[in-house]
Enzyme design. Structure first.
Site, PDB file in Angstrom:
ATOM      1  N   CYS A  34       0.823  -1.205   0.000  1.00  0.00           N
ATOM      2  CA  CYS A  34       0.000   0.000   0.000  1.00  0.00           C
ATOM      3  C   CYS A  34       0.859   1.258   0.000  1.00  0.00           C
ATOM      4  O   CYS A  34       0.346   2.364  -0.057  1.00  0.00           O
ATOM      5  CB  CYS A  34      -0.921   0.034   1.213  1.00  0.00           C
ATOM      6  SG  CYS A  34      -1.912  -1.447   1.396  1.00  0.00           S
ATOM      7  N   ASP A  36       2.803   2.419   2.440  1.00  0.00           N
ATOM      8  CA  ASP A  36       3.185   3.047   3.702  1.00  0.00           C
ATOM      9  C   ASP A  36       3.346   2.046   4.839  1.00  0.00           C
ATOM     10  O   ASP A  36       2.582   1.101   4.977  1.00  0.00           O
ATOM     11  CB  ASP A  36       2.226   4.185   4.105  1.00  0.00           C
ATOM     12  CG  ASP A  36       0.769   3.808   3.948  1.00  0.00           C
ATOM     13  OD1 ASP A  36       0.466   2.606   3.881  1.00  0.00           O
ATOM     14  OD2 ASP A  36      -0.066   4.725   3.905  1.00  0.00           O
ATOM     15  N   CYS A  59       4.383   8.677   2.214  1.00  0.00           N
ATOM     16  CA  CYS A  59       4.297   9.987   1.575  1.00  0.00           C
ATOM     17  C   CYS A  59       4.498  11.096   2.601  1.00  0.00           C
ATOM     18  O   CYS A  59       4.734  10.849   3.777  1.00  0.00           O
ATOM     19  CB  CYS A  59       2.946  10.124   0.892  1.00  0.00           C
ATOM     20  SG  CYS A  59       1.573  10.104   2.057  1.00  0.00           S
ATOM     21  N   CYS A 103      -3.594   8.396   6.441  1.00  0.00           N
ATOM     22  CA  CYS A 103      -2.223   8.444   6.950  1.00  0.00           C
ATOM     23  C   CYS A 103      -2.216   8.688   8.450  1.00  0.00           C
ATOM     24  O   CYS A 103      -1.351   8.188   9.161  1.00  0.00           O
ATOM     25  CB  CYS A 103      -1.423   9.538   6.244  1.00  0.00           C
ATOM     26  SG  CYS A 103      -1.189   9.210   4.505  1.00  0.00           S
TER      27      CYS A 103
END
Lengths: 153, 397
Positions: A34, A36, A59, A103
């Site tokens: 994915c 992360d 990111c 996130c």
């Protein structure tokens, strides 16, 4: 899609990067497929987070939310730390773009996993109530409209 | 100092307008403002200017007749016009359409729309080297195939598709052939007649003309249903008062990019190769995409293992450098680039992809600056990763 100045500050100058060699608890969440992954390590003293470090592959938002959650959690009791919500993390950063809200889930999940790891290692019951990412119905991009608008800043 | 750098290395996304193009279009913006469809003097002046631009553009791309050029508001509109307009006019009751799986969304989305309107669509997978094999097209063609659309140059990995062979295969079975040439005009020799296509898409802002102008080449006698209906401009194929200044800019830009192609293409290829050599020698665990197939001279596509693309993009931006990435985080979706997935690139690697594209104003100094700035950024991000050591070995680049 724009990041706030505070997101960019935490992305460019992340706080508390690294691993605690003598960590009392470690939480590792996410998946490279994915894009992360996050690892949080904590030192615990008298049921408070005495020290904390993170490592993140991801990111700008993933790194910034990781950085800020370590600042927020420091000195907190374990109960307070696992109660930090993704919205609090996003708000602390002045908001996140809707597509990036997941996130902040990574950051709160990483912290919860580290706290539970410490408790289980010491023969105690976990207190986080489970990770959002482990919920089969969790869709990181299904952001409620109101929330999306609120956090867009 | 560093913040003042402006190192633009994303020419495949868009280009600045060439000052010569601005000079060519300004007089028409100022003075030739009539409606080209009006009969009086001002209208006739505008009409003449528009038709001159059409003739010039037709000549550049090798069209046989200026009437084969339909000016549009950009490449996306031209793609939509071809993908919907040709099948809907040729086979209103539905049929079969073939597109490649790594087309631009401006082709893929109209293809999805065709499915909703009763067409069968084959999304043809490229070979792992990054190209569409004409034999695969031949195998997918059916008696009711009305249109084949395969892009000429891929906008992410830069591979050039064997369009002439694919067009021949399509024609053998009576299908029309469209190609999106937005990335190729001005990068490699280009001639619609030599390619043998029935339709081709062009975009102004990829070749130093402004945004908002594009064209669809449509070979004579190719059926087309208009998308935009109204006053019947562009021979009833695209209504709306034409952008005369935009057409002049577009024709001028097209002439300029093809005029110096012989010297510019090798210059760009040398810059690209210096960039690739510099990155791969400074950093371990990097891969250059699609090296086993003919590529556009201006695009370098690399996989930087163990780093997320958006993080690289933002760190480079802080140093004044602009590039693109195929990571999911930059697209706002969960999936990384469909182009990379289509050629079999695993998602965990696709997240670490970067596209660096050079152009007319790129200098050797720009590339050296990039090579000075980029490796420390990657090292820093890899150091911050919880899995880099585990996944890619102990001596991290």
């Amino acid at each position: 899609m724009l990041y706030t100045d505070k997101v960019m500050d935490h992305f460019n100058n992340p706080r508390n990067v690294g691993v605690l060699d003598d960590a009392d608890g470690v939480g590792e969440v996410g998946n490279p497929v994915c894009g992360d992954m996050m690892k949080i390590s904590i030192k615990v003293a008298e049921d408070r987070i005495a020290d904390i470090r993170f490592q993140t592959l991801g990111c700008g938002a993933a790194i910034a939310t990781s950085s800020i959650v370590t600042e927020m959690a420091r000195e907190m009791t374990l109960e307070e730390a696992v109660a930090i919500t993704k919205k609090q993390v996003a708000d602390e950063l002045g908001g996140l773009p809707p597509a990036k809200m997941h996130c902040s889930v990574l950051a709160t999940d990483g912290l919860k996993a580290a706290v539970d790891d410490y408790l289980v290692k010491n023969g105690r019951e976990p207190i986080s109530g489970g990770l959002e990412h482990d919920d089969p119905n969790f869709d990181p991009h299904a952001v409620p409209h109101e929330e999306a608008c609120e956090t867009e800043g | 100092m560093e913040q003042e750098r402006d190192t633009y290395l994303d020419y495949a996304a868009t280009t600045p307008v060439d000052p010569r193009v601005i000079d060519a279009m300004l007089p028409s913006l100022r003075d030739v403002w009539g409606n080209p469809n009006s009969l009086y003097r001002r209208g006739r002046e505008a009409y003449t200017a528009l038709e001159e631009a059409r003739e010039r553009f037709a000549r550049v791309i090798g069209a046989e007749h200026p009437g084969e050029i339909i000016f549009t508001a950009g490449g996306t509109e031209a793609d939509n016009l071809a993908l919907l307009g040709i099948p809907l006019r040729s086979r209103p009751d539905g049929g079969h359409v073939i597109v490649s799986a790594f087309e631009h969304h401006a082709v893929l989305e109209p293809a999805h729309e065709l499915e909703k309107r009763g067409f069968d669509v084959t999304y043809l997978k490229p070979r792992p080297e990054g190209y569409i094999d004409p034999e695969d097209v031949r195998a997918a063609l059916r008696d009711d195939t009305v249109l084949v659309s395969v892009m000429h140059g891929n906008n992410e990995i830069g591979t050039v598709q064997p369009i002439a062979e694919i067009a021949a295969a399509a024609h053998e079975r009576g299908a029309y052939m469209h190609t999106d040439a937005a990335q190729t005009l001005g990068k490699i020799p280009f001639d619609v007649t030599a390619l043998g296509v029935d339709a081709a898409t062009f975009s102004g802002h990829k070749i130093y003309a402004p945004k908002g102008i594009g064209a669809l080449y449509l070979k004579r006698r190719t059926p087309l249903a208009p998308l935009i209906r109204g006053g019947g401009q562009e021979s009833k194929r695209r209504s709306g008062t034409q952008d005369v200044a935009g057409a002049i800019a577009f024709a001028t830009a097209a002439e300029l990019v093809t005029a110096d192609l012989d010297t510019e293409a090798p210059r760009l290829a040398a810059l690209r190769d210096r960039l690739i050599d510099g990155i791969t020698s400074a950093l371990e665990n990097t891969e250059v995409s699609a090296t086993h197939h003919e590529r556009l001279p201006n695009i370098a596509h690399l996989i930087i293992k163990g780093v997320e693309g958006e993080a690289m993009l933002l760190q480079l931006d802080a140093k004044g450098i602009a590039i693109s990435t195929g990571s999911a985080c930059s697209s706002g979706s969960l999936e990384p680039s469909h182009v990379l997935l289509s050629i079999g690139c695993p998602p965990e690697l696709a997240h670490g992809s970067i596209r660096v594209s050079v152009g007319r104003y790129t200098t050797e100094d720009d590339i050296e600056y990039f090579l000075e700035v980029f490796p420390p950024i990657v090292k820093r991000l890899r150091d911050m990763s919880p899995v880099y050591e585990k996944m890619f070995g102990s001596h991290a680049g």
